[in-house]
Enzyme design. Structure first.
Site, PDB file in Angstrom:
ATOM      1  N   GLU A   1       0.827  -1.207   0.000  1.00  0.00           N
ATOM      2  CA  GLU A   1       0.000   0.000   0.000  1.00  0.00           C
ATOM      3  C   GLU A   1       0.861   1.257   0.000  1.00  0.00           C
ATOM      4  OE1 GLU A   1      -3.916  -0.582   2.351  1.00  0.00           O
ATOM      5  OE2 GLU A   1      -2.425  -1.757   3.465  1.00  0.00           O
TER       6      GLU A   1
ATOM      7  N   GLY B   1      21.302   6.669   9.089  1.00  0.00           N
ATOM      8  CA  GLY B   1      22.002   7.459  10.097  1.00  0.00           C
ATOM      9  C   GLY B   1      21.192   7.787  11.326  1.00  0.00           C
TER      10      GLY B   1
ATOM     11  N   LYS C   1      23.433   3.577  15.592  1.00  0.00           N
ATOM     12  CA  LYS C   1      22.868   4.060  14.337  1.00  0.00           C
ATOM     13  C   LYS C   1      22.125   2.908  13.673  1.00  0.00           C
ATOM     14  CE  LYS C   1      25.944   7.914  13.285  1.00  0.00           C
ATOM     15  NZ  LYS C   1      26.845   8.529  12.274  1.00  0.00           N
TER      16      LYS C   1
ATOM     17  N   GLY D   1      -0.023   1.799   4.101  1.00  0.00           N
ATOM     18  CA  GLY D   1      -0.463   2.928   3.297  1.00  0.00           C
ATOM     19  C   GLY D   1       0.395   4.160   3.507  1.00  0.00           C
TER      20      GLY D   1
ATOM     21  N   ARG E   1      10.175   2.163  17.335  1.00  0.00           N
ATOM     22  CA  ARG E   1       9.072   3.032  17.739  1.00  0.00           C
ATOM     23  C   ARG E   1       9.632   4.358  18.238  1.00  0.00           C
ATOM     24  NH1 ARG E   1       7.546   0.009  23.520  1.00  0.00           N
ATOM     25  NH2 ARG E   1       9.211   1.028  24.745  1.00  0.00           N
ATOM     26  N   ARG E   2       8.758   5.363  18.308  1.00  0.00           N
ATOM     27  CA  ARG E   2       9.161   6.655  18.858  1.00  0.00           C
ATOM     28  C   ARG E   2       8.527   6.810  20.234  1.00  0.00           C
ATOM     29  NH1 ARG E   2      11.342  11.132  16.688  1.00  0.00           N
ATOM     30  NH2 ARG E   2      10.905  10.473  14.538  1.00  0.00           N
TER      31      ARG E   2
ATOM     32  N   SER F   1       6.661   8.425  22.900  1.00  0.00           N
ATOM     33  CA  SER F   1       5.680   9.503  22.783  1.00  0.00           C
ATOM     34  C   SER F   1       5.929  10.644  23.757  1.00  0.00           C
ATOM     35  CB  SER F   1       4.265   8.945  22.993  1.00  0.00           C
ATOM     36  OG  SER F   1       4.149   8.347  24.267  1.00  0.00           O
TER      37      SER F   1
END
Length: 343
Positions: A220, A286, A303, A237, A316-317, A319
């Site tokens: 997607e 990087g 890295k 997507g 993941r970031r 939050s």
């Protein structure tokens, strides 16, 4: 001596009598010495890599040569080609080298789309400079300098000449539709794409040339030039995979098996099996990643390129802090089998 490939097909020429594209219905990979010898006797092929224009009178001899080797499909095509009004071309590639003619380039692209070779399985160096922009229309390919006149001729005849795109590469399905695939918008899969058995390409999915999937996949998002996606992986997507033509340099970006690239996510390094990048997160080579242990504690900063090819990772970031984190992936992607039984 073993040859790399050969193919017989039709071509389109411009007003200068130059071939601008070629269609090969049944390309042959690693043809037998006996077939090459028979083809040489019929066509005048001598040695090396050649693209030879064939007259309709020679088609019967070519048909006999193919039939003697057991190649029923090419024999039947050669018999039909006797009546063809289109230019005919035979390409014999003794070795896999940089293509030197448009016909050679189109053969190599069709070898990939016919799944005879995988992306990076044939030399395509210089193909961008070899091919030139063509108007791909409902009346076939037209060289751009001739397009305006052809549009006027069509209007005067009470017809409409529809231009689908102006590009070096046509859409794949005008040349080959591989078995077991579903493509919602065919204009988004270029000739030279490798679309694996069971792959579904949704409306916003895109597969460039010399790239694609090896098996069952949901596409997607964007698979850029040079990128290979492993069996069972899902490109969400709006997701994008960096290719060598879009800033990836010489590093070959790939995705392993049973991976998930979340919606609107991005990837710029080779990812191993059973890995996930969460939605909206773009990880380049990087990118600095916080490596977490099983208790969620940071072990080191690395890295992303240092994690190339490693398996079972989740990116993941955080939050709260915004830090990109990496930890062990607890579950692999499982695609819906009903969506990929593309009969």
């Amino acid at each position: 001596m073993a040859h790399f490939a050969l193919a017989f097909g039709t071509a389109t020429k411009n007003r200068d009598n130059k071939i601008i594209e070629a269609f090969f219905p049944h390309p042959v990979l690693n043809p037998s010495d006996a077939l090459v010898s028979a083809i040489a006797q019929a066509s005048g092929y001598a040695e090396g890599n050649q693209a030879i224009e064939i007259s309709s009178e020679v088609c019967t001899e070519l048909a006999n040569a193919f039939a003697a080797s057991g190649d029923v499909a090419n024999a039947a095509f050669a018999e039909k080609a006797v009546q063809s009004k289109q230019p005919l071309v035979l390409v014999v590639l003794a070795t896999d080298e940089q293509p030197q003619s448009v016909a050679e380039g189109f053969l190599k692209l069709q070898l990939i789309s016919n799944r005879l070779v995988k992306p990076h399985g044939t030399v395509l160096d210089g193909i961008f400079g070899l091919l030139h922009n063509i108007a791909w229309t409902n009346q076939g390919p037209i060289d751009l300098p001739e397009l305006a006149d052809r549009q006027i001729e069509a209007r005067l005849a009470g017809e409409t000449l529809t231009v689908d795109c102006v590009d070096k590469f046509p859409k794949m399905v005008d040349y080959v539709v591989p078995t077991g695939v579903r493509i919602a918008d065919t204009s988004r899969v270029r000739l030279g794409a490798h679309v694996g058995e069971g792959t579904t390409v949704m409306h916003e999915g895109f597969i460039n040339f010399n790239a694609g999937t090896t098996g069952v996949s949901m596409v997607e998002g964007r698979i850029s030039a040079g990128v290979v996606v492993g069996n069972g992986s899902d490109i969400g997507g709006g997701a994008s995979i960096m290719g060598t033509l879009s800033g990836g340099g010489k590093m070959v970006i790939s995705i392993g098996e049973n991976c998930l690239l979340g919606a609107n996510a991005g990837l710029g390094f080779p990812m191993g099996d059973r890995c996930t990048i969460e939605s909206g997160l773009y990880v380049t080579a990087g990118t600095k990643v916080s490596m977490l242990d099983n208790q969620g504690k940071e072990v080191e900063i690395a890295k992303a390129r240092d994690l190339a090819g490693k398996t079972d990772l989740l990116f993941r970031r955080n939050s709260i802090t915004g830090q990109i984190e990496c930890l062990t992936n607890k579950s692999a992607v499982e695609l819906n089998s009903e969506l990929h039984s593309n009969n």
